[in-house]
Write an enzyme that holds these catalytic residues in place. Structure first.
Site, PDB file in Angstrom:
ATOM      1  CE1 TYR A  34       1.108  -0.436   4.387  1.00 46.83           C
ATOM      2  CE2 TYR A  34       0.161   1.764   4.413  1.00 46.83           C
ATOM      3  CZ  TYR A  34       0.930   0.785   5.003  1.00 46.83           C
ATOM      4  OH  TYR A  34       1.544   1.037   6.210  1.00 46.83           O
ATOM      5  CE  LYS A 148       3.243   3.287   3.068  1.00 52.47           C
ATOM      6  NZ  LYS A 148       3.256   3.366   4.518  1.00 52.47           N
ATOM      7  CD  GLU A 181      10.234   1.672  10.393  1.00 54.15           C
ATOM      8  OE1 GLU A 181      10.056   2.615   9.616  1.00 54.15           O
ATOM      9  OE2 GLU A 181      10.127   0.481  10.053  1.00 54.15           O
ATOM     10  CG  LEU A 205       8.473   2.332   4.629  1.00 53.65           C
ATOM     11  CD1 LEU A 205       8.201   1.128   3.734  1.00 53.65           C
ATOM     12  CD2 LEU A 205       7.193   3.092   4.888  1.00 53.65           C
TER      13      LEU A 205
HETATM   14  N1  PMP Z   1       7.912   3.782   8.810  1.00 56.44           N
HETATM   15  C1  PMP Z   1       6.757   3.091   8.854  1.00 56.44           C
HETATM   16  C2  PMP Z   1       6.752   1.754   9.505  1.00 56.44           C
HETATM   17  C3  PMP Z   1       5.595   3.639   8.300  1.00 56.44           C
HETATM   18  O1  PMP Z   1       4.440   2.935   8.332  1.00 56.44           O
HETATM   19  C4  PMP Z   1       5.629   4.930   7.734  1.00 56.44           C
HETATM   20  C5  PMP Z   1       4.395   5.570   7.188  1.00 56.44           C
HETATM   21  N2  PMP Z   1       3.913   4.907   6.097  1.00 56.44           N
HETATM   22  C6  PMP Z   1       6.853   5.609   7.701  1.00 56.44           C
HETATM   23  C7  PMP Z   1       7.976   5.009   8.252  1.00 56.44           C
HETATM   24  C8  PMP Z   1       6.974   6.975   7.094  1.00 56.44           C
HETATM   25  O2  PMP Z   1       6.957   6.882   5.691  1.00 56.44           O
HETATM   26  P1  PMP Z   1       6.429   8.059   4.771  1.00 56.44           P
HETATM   27  O3  PMP Z   1       7.263   9.259   5.080  1.00 56.44           O
HETATM   28  O4  PMP Z   1       6.648   7.576   3.388  1.00 56.44           O
HETATM   29  O5  PMP Z   1       4.998   8.282   5.109  1.00 56.44           O
END
Ligand code: PMP
Length: 296
Positions: A34, A148, A181, A205
């Site tokens: 996603y 993701k 994270e 991620l």
């Molecule tokens: N890490 C994780 C585990 C996440 O779910 C997200 C949000 N999707 C992020 C980091 C931040 O990613 P982004 O800046 O692309 O929203």
């Protein structure tokens, strides 16, 4: 008023009328990926970055061709436009589709491709200045956090535990005490004059916001290192120390407490607010808005 509109396998329809089969592999097996893309002033922010990450993720799970026939760079702006969403986000999900339940891939697969937009205001200045609280948890997720994936049970449980502990976000910790994270955010620290965050690997991620923050920080002349840090480092440092989260829907949020321990002086730090100002300005320019008043 927004219309809750869904794009499902090539057709636009009211969100409430969208139906996916019980044997959709996204539902039964979490067999999908996603994206969440920010909408500002009716425009999709950093859309190309999100579509590139989606393509990479699809390739990683053997679904490279899934979005053929769905020109998402055209469909998603149309979806936002028709939904009337000014500020919020678009959720996009691609699964391996419906097939009699079995673990191995169906051949051929008929992927499910969907997206919908929803309004949600950006964090207010008051929310930003109040800061956010993290709750450390053991990272019980799988070993491909760079994908993701819709398999989010470990994050669901971690974020619920954080909420029950009175925190805003979970903080995934490695067994050796390094910070990986957030539950749905990347995490940065400003320690001894250096902006640090976990390096890109299978444990985190690769956030789109993370990437832009790193670029902005380097452009602003900060020292930046993609090198993991520990909570011991955060709480042992004698000079200024800041921690912040980064994500599409919440931009940057200053972290004022982690578990029972206060970060720095317990107030949003200057480096965090400077970077957030840059990000807010860059995004405003991108979508044709006046830059918001500076936070610093
Ligand atoms: N890490 C994780 C585990 C996440 O779910 C997200 C949000 N999707 C992020 C980091 C931040 O990613 P982004 O800046 O692309 O929203």
């Amino acid at each position: 008023m927004d219309i809750e509109l869904l794009y499902l396998n090539g057709t636009f329809m009211p969100l409430a009328e969208g139906r996916v089969h019980v044997e959709d592999r996204g539902f039964q097996l979490g067999d999908g990926v996603y994206e969440v893309i920010k909408v500002m002033n009716g425009s999709l922010v950093w859309l190309e970055d999100h579509l590139a990450r989606l393509d990479r993720n699809l390739a990683e799970v053997g679904l490279s061709a899934a979005t053929c026939g769905h020109d998402l760079s055209e469909v998603l702006p149309r979806l936002v436009d028709r939904s009337g969403v000014g500020h919020g986000s678009v959720y996009v999900q691609v699964t391996r589709g419906c097939a009699p339940r079995d673990f191995v891939f169906p051949r051929p697969a008929h992927p499910t491709v969907l997206g919908y937009a929803r309004s949600k205001p950006a964090p207010t200045v008051e929310e930003i200045m109040t800061g956010t609280v993290l709750h450390p948890v053991a990272d019980l997720r799988w070993a491909r956090c760079d994908i993701k994936s819709t398999n989010l049970l470990a994050a669901v449980l971690a974020k619920e535990e954080a909420r029950n502990a009175g925190a805003d976000e979970a903080l995934f910790m490695a067994p050796d005490g390094t910070v990986r994270e957030g539950g749905s955010s990347n995490v940065f620290a400003f320690l001894e004059g250096i902006i640090r965050t976990h390096p890109l690997d299978n444990r985190i991620l690769g956030g789109i916001t993370r990437r832009h923050v790193l670029e902005m920080a380097r452009r602003e002349g900060y020292l930046v290192e993609e090198r993991a840090f520990t909570l011991d480092e955060v709480f042992a440092v004698s000079g200024p120390c800041e921690v912040f989260t980064a994500s599409t829907t919440k931009d940057l949020l200053p972290v004022v407490r982690i578990g029972p321990q206060v970060v720095g002086d317990g107030r949003p730090g200057k480096v965090t607010l400077t970077l957030l100002d840059r990000l807010r300005r860059e995004q405003a320019l991108l979508v044709g808005l006046e830059p918001p008043p500076a936070l610093t």
